[in-house]
Design a protein around this motif. Sequence first.
Motif, PDB file in Angstrom:
ATOM      1  N   TRP A 113      46.528  39.265  31.529  1.00  0.00           N
ATOM      2  CA  TRP A 113      47.299  38.036  31.641  1.00  0.00           C
ATOM      3  C   TRP A 113      46.484  36.900  31.034  1.00  0.00           C
ATOM      4  O   TRP A 113      45.272  36.830  31.220  1.00  0.00           O
ATOM      5  N   THR A 142      52.468  31.239  29.896  1.00  0.00           N
ATOM      6  CA  THR A 142      51.832  32.418  30.469  1.00  0.00           C
ATOM      7  C   THR A 142      52.222  33.619  29.628  1.00  0.00           C
ATOM      8  O   THR A 142      53.396  33.752  29.250  1.00  0.00           O
ATOM      9  N   HIS A 187      51.516  38.025  28.780  1.00  0.00           N
ATOM     10  CA  HIS A 187      50.949  39.321  29.159  1.00  0.00           C
ATOM     11  C   HIS A 187      50.764  40.129  27.886  1.00  0.00           C
ATOM     12  O   HIS A 187      51.708  40.332  27.125  1.00  0.00           O
TER      13      HIS A 187
END
Length: 235
Positions: free
Chosen positions: A126, A109, A111
């Motif tokens: 994101w 993940t 950002h």
Amino acid sequence: MRHLPFVLSPLMLAALPAIAQDRDNTRYVGDQGSHWTFEAGAGTDNRSKGTSKSGNAPYVFAEAQWNAANGFYADIEFETIDSSGSNVETEAEAGWQFSGGGFDFDVSTSHKWRVEADPGQDAAAWEFQADVMRDFGALDTRLRVEHSPDGLGSTEAWTWVEGRLRWPVAERITAGVTLGRREQDRAPDYTGWNAGLTWEVREGVDADLRWHDTDAHQEGETYEGALVAALTLTF
């Protein structure tokens, strides 16, 4: 995302019976002695998923990454771009690598945000990524799926699915080809690909020469094909 099933099926066949330039983050190796790895580099064009993020101009990038022996990792990165009024895109990422059933997996993940983007631009997003990898002798295969529920700039939700094949052609020289499909809301759907050679000049120094292109030249210069040279240092 109406075309993705048609793209996903052949890519899965390429990656299964057992997945910025297409650079893989460095990962922890048990005997390397440090949990930290660093990358830096430059190229003649910052290409991602077939299209230019730097307006077909040269770019630089740098990354610092912490790698745990159990496969978890975290990193921070910056790269120069030319988009939405911003010249720098930064990223913080966390993920996990693991193996099972003869496959290697990498899920993460991240950002991203664009520094000093124009007022009114969506400068943060994101993103989620999953890789499935397996070697067949000398052939290295990977299937990658990426998704963002709300992309950067005017783009809203998007999904990218790609397959990659790499194989050695000479000592320290590897050939590779990548084919992917991007479908997105409030932005063009297109197919992107690249093909080229990577030369390991010496340990920790890679030179890459690659042709990037898409099937959406009508969308503007950043979607047109280009031959891109890049140099990456890992230490």
